[in-house]
Enzyme design. Structure first.
Site, mmCIF file in Angstrom:
data_model
loop_
_atom_site.group_PDB
_atom_site.id
_atom_site.type_symbol
_atom_site.label_atom_id
_atom_site.label_comp_id
_atom_site.label_asym_id
_atom_site.label_seq_id
_atom_site.Cartn_x
_atom_site.Cartn_y
_atom_site.Cartn_z
ATOM 1 C CG PHE A 113 -1.957 1.018 1.255
ATOM 2 C CD1 PHE A 113 -3.111 0.845 0.504
ATOM 3 C CD2 PHE A 113 -1.820 2.170 2.016
ATOM 4 C CE1 PHE A 113 -4.114 1.808 0.519
ATOM 5 C CE2 PHE A 113 -2.818 3.134 2.032
ATOM 6 C CZ PHE A 113 -3.973 2.955 1.279
ATOM 7 C CG ASP A 184 0.170 -2.951 7.018
ATOM 8 O OD1 ASP A 184 -0.920 -3.357 7.451
ATOM 9 O OD2 ASP A 184 0.379 -1.768 6.684
ATOM 10 C CE1 TYR A 209 -9.228 2.082 7.336
ATOM 11 C CE2 TYR A 209 -8.132 2.872 9.317
ATOM 12 C CZ TYR A 209 -8.125 2.642 7.951
ATOM 13 O OH TYR A 209 -7.011 2.945 7.214
ATOM 14 C CE LYS A 210 -7.746 -0.551 5.119
ATOM 15 N NZ LYS A 210 -6.298 -0.527 4.949
ATOM 16 N NE ARG A 356 -10.369 -2.751 -2.677
ATOM 17 C CZ ARG A 356 -9.773 -2.133 -1.658
ATOM 18 N NH1 ARG A 356 -8.587 -2.535 -1.251
ATOM 19 N NH2 ARG A 356 -10.347 -1.121 -1.050
#
Ligand SMILES: *Cc1c(COP(=O)(O)O)cnc(C)c1O
Length: 397
Positions: A113, A184, A209-210, A356
């Site tokens: 990312f 990560d 938060y995912k 996605r």
């Protein structure tokens, strides 16, 4: 064994919506609003400053950290929360570099990312001692491990394609060359079983938060292996990571244990929201969740490939090397996704051409997958996407 037919009812999902974006922002647990309201009125409102002690605000980061720790296979007392993931990446990386002071290279991959790579670039610039960030293609990481590398910093699951690194094998190969690892887990925590202790991982970070449904702006987590904690210099040496914050010493002295990775005041209201989400997670069996995620993803891939010949699978076909998301390529992916969203099927788009879809067994079932496939098939068949309103790009994709 978790009964996934029951967990869906624990979430607020808008009527008729099929939410395949829990990998980006998890939905609202029904219990969250009351839990946050209680913290606001009963704790902040009535307890005011005494809330730090009486309501346990100060202990929240490590208490919640342990509950997340169970999901990622961390030893108890080795996870804490705070700040955002980008900050925790910086902190973990700086601490990891410190453990290998004679080496000059941080190795990562081009599938990482961007924020992780940006934070590494920023750190390299600030340290100013000739460090270098080296990136190779994800499939070349194993071959690129060499004894000039200080730290291997990887995101386990690729945010675009869902391709998953073999954490156990890469950690072992890195250790064999004296390299410290930073993992990560942004797209792993709450998505699949992770075994940090079993893999011998050194540092790990991730967001809540995912998949973990802590809400927008929820704090990040950080893990430091027990063997490293006493020798870890936290780099971001804030007062709440100090051994005795309320002694107000002029000199910094790192706290014992994982507490030293804390920086400043915890986001108490966000922690209350996360606490409500963790009430659900506390009883989830991660092995069962991983298995159900594969059932849903496999059904989606089979359905899309049978009905949408123009879409090309962008994710690994082997579910054992795929996270809990499925991506497809199409040159008009943005417009197709907008048409799908207009029909209540929510996924997202990542440049240049990736659509996605996240699979989250707590609130997505096989009926949802079937309905999502039907919508997508109709949009492709009728070229519904080929309209101007689906082609204007919004700021957040
Ligand atoms: C989502 C994500 C981030 C976001 O970082 P924030 O500081 O929380 O905005 C960083 N890294 C990875 C790998 C991510 O998936």
């Amino acid at each position: 064994m978790t009964d996934f037919s029951k967990t869906k009812d624990l979430f607020h999902l808008p009527e008729g919506m099929i939410y395949l974006d829990g990998n980006s922002l998890g939905p609202l647990p029904k219990a969250t609003a009351a839990r946050v309201a209680k913290t606001v009125t009963d704790e902040w409102g009535d307890l005011l400053i005494t809330g730090w002690n009486k309501a346990g605000w100060m202990a929240q980061p490590t208490a919640l950290g342990d509950r997340i720790g169970r999901l990622i296979g961390a030893e108890e007392g080795h996870v804490t929360l705070g700040d955002t993931l980008s900050i925790k990446v910086y902190q973990a990386l700086a601490s990891a570099i410190d453990l290998n002071p004679d080496r000059k290279v941080i190795l990562s991959d081009t599938g990482n990312f961007p924020s992780d790579l940006y934070m590494a670039e920023g750190l390299v610039g600030s340290l100013g001692r000739g460090l270098e960030l080296r990136t190779v293609a994800p499939e070349d990481v194993l071959g690129a491990l060499s004894s000039d590398i200080a730290v291997l910093m990887l995101t386990q699951v690729d945010y675009r394609t869902g391709r998953m690194h073999d954490m156990a094998a890469l950690t072992k190969a890195a250790h064999d060359k004296g390299i410290v690892t930073v993992w990560d887990l942004a797209h792993s925590a709450g998505a699949l079983p992770v075994d940090l202790a079993g893999c011998g991982a050194d540092f790990a970070v991730g967001c809540t938060y995912k998949y973990l449904n802590g809400g927008p702006g929820a704090p990040a987590f950080i893990y430091v292996a027990p063997r490293h904690i006493a020798g870890t210099r936290p780099a971001l040496s804030g007062w709440l990571g100090h051994a005795a914050p309320f002694a107000f010493d002029l000199d910094y002295r790192a706290g014992t244990g994982i507490e030293r990775m804390r920086v400043g005041t915890p986001p108490v209201l966000q922690m209350a929201a996360l606490d409500a989400a963790m009430e659900i997670w506390d009883s989830v069996d991660m092995g069962a969740l991983g298995a159900q995620s594969i059932v849903l993803s496999e059904a989606f891939i089979a359905g899309v490939e049978a009905t949408c010949p123009d879409l090309q699978l962008a994710s690994p076909r082997d579910p054992n090397i795929r996270g809990s998301q499925v991506s497809f390529h199409h040159a008009e992916g943005y417009a197709i996704m907008q048409a799908l969203i207009a029909q209540g099927v929510i996924g997202d788009f990542r440049a240049p051409d990736i659509m996605r879809f996240g699979f989250t067994p707590l609130f997505i079932d096989e009926d949802d997958v079937g309905r999502a496939v039907d919508s997508l098939a109709g949009i492709m068949r009728d070229k519904t996407w080929d309209q101007p309103q689906f082609k204007t790009r919004a700021a957040v994709t």
